[in-house]
Enzyme design. Sequence first.
Site, PDB file in Angstrom:
ATOM      1  N   SER A 251     -61.289 -17.343 -35.543  1.00 49.66           N
ATOM      2  CA  SER A 251     -61.838 -17.567 -36.876  1.00 49.66           C
ATOM      3  C   SER A 251     -60.867 -18.386 -37.693  1.00 49.66           C
ATOM      4  O   SER A 251     -59.677 -18.492 -37.368  1.00 49.66           O
ATOM      5  CB  SER A 251     -62.087 -16.235 -37.581  1.00 49.66           C
ATOM      6  N   ASP A 252     -61.356 -18.974 -38.773  1.00 47.30           N
ATOM      7  CA  ASP A 252     -60.463 -19.470 -39.806  1.00 47.30           C
ATOM      8  C   ASP A 252     -59.965 -18.262 -40.588  1.00 47.30           C
ATOM      9  O   ASP A 252     -60.499 -17.156 -40.478  1.00 47.30           O
ATOM     10  CB  ASP A 252     -61.183 -20.466 -40.714  1.00 47.30           C
ATOM     11  N   TRP A 253     -58.945 -18.456 -41.384  1.00 50.78           N
ATOM     12  CA  TRP A 253     -58.298 -17.343 -42.076  1.00 50.78           C
ATOM     13  C   TRP A 253     -59.217 -16.803 -43.177  1.00 50.78           C
ATOM     14  O   TRP A 253     -59.494 -17.475 -44.155  1.00 50.78           O
ATOM     15  CB  TRP A 253     -56.976 -17.827 -42.664  1.00 50.78           C
TER      16      TRP A 253
END
Length: 706
Positions: A251-253
């Site tokens: 995932s992105d943060w």
Amino acid sequence: MNERQPEDPDARAREIELQMTDDERFSLLVGVLGKGDLWPLRDERIPPDVSMSAGYVPGVTRLGVPALMMSDAGLGVTNPGYRPGDSATALPAGLALASSFNPALARAAGEVIGREARSRGINVQLAGSMNLARDPRNGRNFEYLSEDPLLTGVLAAESVSGIQQQGVISTVKHFSLNCNETNRHWLDAIIDPDAHRESDLLAFEIAIERARPAAVMAAYNKVNGSYAAQNSVLLNDILKTAWGYRGWVMSDWGGTPSWECALAGLDQECGAQIDAILWGAEQFTDRLRAAYAEGRLPKERLSDMVRRILRSMFAVGIDRRGDPPEPDMDAHNKVALQIAREGTVLLKNDGTLPLASVERIAVIGGYAQVGVPTGCGSSTVVPPGGYAEVIPIGGPGLTGGTRNLYLLPSSPLEELRKQFPSAQIEFDRGLTPAEAVLVARRADAVIVFAIRVEGEGFDSADLSLPWGQDEVIAAVAAVNPNTVVVLETGNPAAMPWRDSVNAIIEAWYPGQAGSRAIAEIIAGKVNPSGRLPITFPVDLSQTPRPELPGLGEPVGTATPIDYSEGADVGYRWFARTGQRPMFPFGHGLSYTRFEYRDLVVAGGETVVAGVDVVNAGNRAGADVAQLYLIGAPGGRRLRLLGFERVDLKPGQSRRVSIEADPRLLADYADGAWRITPGSYSVAVGASAAAFAFTAEVELAGRAFGR
């Protein structure tokens, strides 16, 4: 440097995963953000002796599985407060790299990043930024590469390969359609699925098949109603099944909205603490474990998630790395300089450039006495010696604190003084038109530096230059026709003054050596060779969305964006609508003149074209020969089929051969690529709007791919 020889990564991943406990398996699925300027708390899951970085995932020492140390991004190894005193080579913007149309230079940039990451103990670089530039207001366009899937895919692949050859994992990101920053966590990108395959997804497909990146980072936004990290069509059906991708999806943060993302194809939650803020809890810790205990997460899926991560570790060899060599920072600075030289685009030149015998030069604006700007956000790099200056701007949301004017040394003013040692050079800050005019009147030539702050987490409201710079340029040009404007921006600018100035240079965010490159081009020591990787519209009325959805709405407002242009991004949109842009895709001027001769085209399964490129001028220079599809059965169609950059001495010629990827000639429909049999028109030229020759070619019809 003693490194173990590689083994079959799939077999080894299976062997290691079978020996792991469930606790060890789950530990690989969560990355936590290290303590830094924007996240002041140290997470107890990070051991005290571990250096801070953007992400940490514990290893399994007893099985020889190393911890993952993750860092942003694609313009250098960033350090937003994680490692005090650390710095790295600050490369030019992705758009500058793409303006070179030089795959070898993209690989060199990746090698710089990989070496410097490895020297810091980083083994995962969150690079490979490659979303298509669908909107000229997007705050992160400067990180990306272009509006074209071929150019984007080819250059991203080379950069990723350069990183991974250093024994450092690289991602490609953000999968997919993270094409606007406004309310990005709540943005829903609406697009026809087939058009998606022909554009943004094709760019990712090309990069993945060429470079085999070890990880793919999902985007923040939704795609057709489902969050990218929870979009089974994107992650399972397309990425992992149709393309056979064998790495892992992170995932992105703060981009994991639920534990069910694991069922849809997400393999790892990163920046888990931010998920706790945005979504109420970390998703792959207690919630995913509970789902597993209750049988909602199958054991086979848990094993697959772990094996994908392990496979990528072993395929790149981060477990086999010996002691890293010390990076040659002088050599890396030369790479940054070369990107700035090849990526600077001469948009307009009415004979002013290169500056010859001038006694008095006025340099105005753009903090040229201090340094050059860089984009802000997670890609911002602290250069050797630190920033020349940081001017806070601020803004809403989690990334508001990163919205600053970061100025990199060195000073364009000082570099111009080196290039013109006998000239009298006077500087004005460009605070008001009236003050700037006083200096401009006394000069033989005026160089105005114009800047705009763009970055992660926000889109621009329009294409104007801030702080009254448009008014300053117009006033200066009115009193001194010999005016050169140097744009240092992360996107196109409106340029209401463009007809009044003699020369316009787009330098983008040119990196730590950018000042020297700009001065060398103005002085004629370097012949400009950059070509635009994005179309410059006259104004926003020419774009698919003159009004940006969600602009001005509070953070957290659900925002659908209908990408109704489909696969017709950038120059394809202008061709479809019959509009003439300010400067077309592929445009860029030189101090010499190039000609194309003897175009020969063959058909059959695909298009193969050969053409002679001739330097017909009196200076050495580089040209980018561009091959376009301009017509197909059923009507007009404009697509870049290929390109090649050639360096030529005066009078020299070179034969260029370009073979088109068949997908660029096809339509995607009913789960396959299809080329309609019949006559196709192609053209070779210097931009998407300047063709030297056209030709007809017959193609056989066929279906292929998935």
